[in-house]
Design a protein around this motif. Structure first.
Motif, short mmCIF file in Angstrom:
data_model
loop_
_atom_site.label_atom_id
_atom_site.label_comp_id
_atom_site.label_asym_id
_atom_site.label_seq_id
_atom_site.Cartn_x
_atom_site.Cartn_y
_atom_site.Cartn_z
N SER A 1 0.86 -1.18 0.00
CA SER A 1 0.00 0.00 0.00
C SER A 1 0.90 1.23 0.00
CB SER A 1 -0.93 -0.01 1.21
OG SER A 1 -0.21 -0.09 2.43
N PRO A 2 0.36 2.43 -0.10
CA PRO A 2 1.21 3.63 -0.20
C PRO A 2 2.26 3.71 0.91
CG PRO A 2 -1.05 4.21 -0.69
CD PRO A 2 -1.07 2.78 -0.24
N ALA A 3 3.52 3.80 0.51
CA ALA A 3 4.68 3.94 1.41
C ALA A 3 4.85 2.75 2.35
CB ALA A 3 4.58 5.23 2.22
N ARG A 4 4.25 1.62 2.01
CA ARG A 4 4.34 0.47 2.91
C ARG A 4 4.41 -0.84 2.14
NH1 ARG A 4 -0.30 -2.66 6.06
NH2 ARG A 4 0.94 -3.82 7.53
N MET A 5 5.41 -1.64 2.47
CA MET A 5 5.48 -3.01 2.00
C MET A 5 5.71 -3.89 3.22
SD MET A 5 7.74 -2.66 -1.53
CE MET A 5 7.18 -4.19 -2.28
N ASP A 6 4.80 -4.82 3.44
CA ASP A 6 4.95 -5.78 4.54
C ASP A 6 5.67 -6.99 3.96
OD1 ASP A 6 4.76 -7.63 6.55
OD2 ASP A 6 2.62 -7.30 6.95
N PHE A 7 6.93 -7.18 4.31
CA PHE A 7 7.75 -8.21 3.70
C PHE A 7 7.57 -9.58 4.34
CE2 PHE A 7 9.80 -4.26 2.53
CZ PHE A 7 10.22 -4.50 1.23
N ARG A 8 6.69 -9.70 5.32
CA ARG A 8 6.50 -10.99 5.98
C ARG A 8 5.96 -12.05 5.01
NH1 ARG A 8 2.84 -9.49 11.04
NH2 ARG A 8 2.07 -7.97 9.51
N TRP A 9 6.31 -13.30 5.30
CA TRP A 9 5.79 -14.45 4.57
C TRP A 9 4.48 -14.90 5.21
CZ3 TRP A 9 6.03 -18.54 1.07
CH2 TRP A 9 5.47 -19.75 1.47
N PHE A 10 3.43 -15.04 4.42
CA PHE A 10 2.15 -15.57 4.89
C PHE A 10 1.83 -16.82 4.07
CE2 PHE A 10 2.03 -11.24 6.30
CZ PHE A 10 1.36 -11.27 7.51
N LEU A 11 1.74 -17.96 4.74
CA LEU A 11 1.58 -19.22 4.03
C LEU A 11 0.25 -19.31 3.28
CD1 LEU A 11 2.68 -22.71 4.79
CD2 LEU A 11 0.22 -22.41 4.57
N VAL A 12 -0.86 -18.93 3.92
CA VAL A 12 -2.17 -19.09 3.28
C VAL A 12 -2.23 -18.33 1.96
CG1 VAL A 12 -4.65 -18.68 3.52
CG2 VAL A 12 -3.34 -19.52 5.48
N GLY A 13 -1.80 -17.08 1.96
CA GLY A 13 -1.86 -16.29 0.74
C GLY A 13 -1.03 -16.87 -0.38
N ASN A 14 0.16 -17.38 -0.07
CA ASN A 14 1.03 -17.93 -1.10
C ASN A 14 0.50 -19.25 -1.65
OD1 ASN A 14 3.94 -16.54 -1.60
ND2 ASN A 14 3.18 -16.01 0.43
N CYS A 15 0.00 -20.11 -0.78
CA CYS A 15 -0.54 -21.39 -1.25
C CYS A 15 -1.84 -21.21 -2.03
CB CYS A 15 -0.75 -22.33 -0.07
SG CYS A 15 0.78 -22.99 0.62
N VAL A 16 -2.71 -20.34 -1.57
CA VAL A 16 -3.96 -20.08 -2.30
C VAL A 16 -3.66 -19.45 -3.66
CG1 VAL A 16 -6.10 -18.73 -2.30
CG2 VAL A 16 -5.41 -19.95 -0.24
N ALA A 17 -2.64 -18.61 -3.71
CA ALA A 17 -2.24 -18.01 -4.99
C ALA A 17 -1.81 -19.07 -5.99
CB ALA A 17 -1.13 -16.99 -4.77
N ILE A 18 -1.17 -20.13 -5.51
CA ILE A 18 -0.77 -21.23 -6.39
C ILE A 18 -2.00 -22.01 -6.85
CG2 ILE A 18 0.43 -23.46 -6.47
CD1 ILE A 18 2.57 -22.26 -4.63
N LEU A 19 -2.88 -22.36 -5.91
CA LEU A 19 -4.06 -23.17 -6.25
C LEU A 19 -4.99 -22.45 -7.21
CD1 LEU A 19 -4.94 -24.70 -2.77
CD2 LEU A 19 -3.77 -25.79 -4.67
#
Length: 403
Positions: free
Chosen positions: A223-241
């Protein structure tokens, strides 16, 4: 005088009415011993932690509806007006025009599985991936009659913009990290490279050590002036599926899991987010949350339930050995420990300090993971295949529903 509505039947929080299409955060079954009758009491956030209505439940409803129809071929259920209208109400909420200039969906903290304050406000990757997944599932199931065709057209436009936005601005690998590290700021006009005016000094130190030369992932938030660099498993796996990421990005995510096995899998799969918030950052972001202390619960805790998501993603990318290794690791302790909800510690060594045992979703997550690894064809119940023509929103749609 007008009789007040029964508790839980009206979607209100402090006299503010929620929009149609919001699904409940939870259910309770109340038993009336006098009438020998059970009543379903629903909660739309009025009783939830932080009083936040869920965004993810509506998306999961659409995704699981498609899985159910695909498995049972119960097209009569899909054709029912209330089912078609249910999808439209959810879509109407998240596709409505507003002030936002991004195709991503604006969300509050605590609006998903991470239902406590964890700094995921804005555009969390978990919600964006589920949003995209639900849009593609709804596109397959909506009937074009009446206003269905209009919804299908709006979905096609949104998924095109959303996939580009996520693949471009949420993706992080070694090359992109180096690019962000060298960003210039205060750039104007359409030629700007640093479109969100992210200050390179805001990159946390841990990212440079965490990022391997081989691999990458979708970061937690942009979002504006912000990047949250943390790894979130659910978002990454759902993005693959859901095929939100490209095949190359999906492979890179699996590469990262293998390269950072000790961090993301540890002794008990799987880290819901990495790394944990600690010290002043934990106090500031979580508001001194005693449950989300470092390496516990949503703050770097390990959740066995997520085994099924990782396994499904591994199978889709053609890396079932990763899933097998994680499952075998979990099997050493899960049953012995009484199927707890989550584990604590940097490697997930300890049963969570407030973890309930014999949790249905911990058991179900393990069983589904095992069934998928033993019979990979089960993946077809949930996964969406890559759609190479997805950017062409002018494609015509057949009147028949195809899965």
């Amino acid at each position: 005088m007008k009789e007040p509505p029964e508790p839980g039947l009206e979607k209100r929080v402090d006299n503010f009415t929620l929009g149609e299409g919001v699904l409940p955060a939870s259910f309770k079954v109340l038993y009336d011993s006098d009438q020998e009758k059970e009543t379903l009491l629903v909660d739309f956030g009025a009783s939830a932690i932080g009083r936040v209505a869920p965004v993810d439940s509506g998306f999961w409803w659409i995704i699981l509806l498609r899985s159910y129809i695909k498995r049972t071929r119960d097209y009569a259920l899909l054709d029912r007006p209330e089912v078609q209208n249910g999808m439209k109400l959810i879509l109407k909420l998240c596709l409505s025009d507003g002030f936002d200039t991004f195709p991503t969906l604006l969300c509050a903290d605590g609006c998903s599985m991470i239902d406590r304050r964890m700094g995921i406000y804005g555009y969390p990757i978990e919600i964006q991936a589920l949003f995209y997944f639900a849009l593609r599932c709804a596109k397959q199931m909506l009937k074009p009659e009446l206003d269905g065709k209009e919804f299908i057209e709006r979905i096609e436009k949104r998924i095109t913009a959303l996939s580009y936005h996520i693949q471009t601005y949420y993706w992080l690998d070694f090359t992109q990290l180096n690019n962000i590290y060298r960003y210039k700021t205060e750039e104007y006009s359409h030629t700007a490279v640093n479109k969100f005016n992210v200050i390179p000094e805001s990159i946390p130190d841990w990212v440079f050590d965490f990022m391997p030369l081989r691999g990458g992932y979708l970061i937690g938030n942009v979002s504006p002036a912000r990047m949250d660099f943390r790894w979130f498993l659910v978002g990454n796996c759902v993005a693959i599926l859901s095929s939100l990421v490209t095949p190359a990005q999906a492979t890179a995510i699996m590469d990262l899991v293998e390269e950072r096995w000790e961090d993301l899998i540890g002794e008990m799969p799987l880290k819901i987010t990495y790394p944990a918030l600690e010290g002043h950052e934990w106090r500031l972001v979580t508001g001194f949350d005693p449950k989300n202390t470092r390496w516990s619960y949503h703050n770097g805790g390990s959740w066995p339930m997520l085994l099924w998501l990782l396994s499904a993603a591994c199978i889709k990318v053609g890396r079932p050995q990763i899933a097998k290794r994680a499952i075998e690791q979990a099997e050493q302790r899960l049953s012995k420990d009484g199927w707890p909800e989550y584990y604590d510690g940097k490697t997930g060594r300890y049963v969570g300090k407030q973890a309930r045992k014999y949790q249905t979703w911990s058991i179900a997550g393990y069983l589904v993971a095992k069934m998928m690894v033993e019979n990979p064809s089960n993946l077809l119940m949930i996964s969406l295949e890559e759609d190479k023509k997805i950017a062409k929103s002018r494609l015509t749609r057949s009147h028949s529903t195809s899965f």
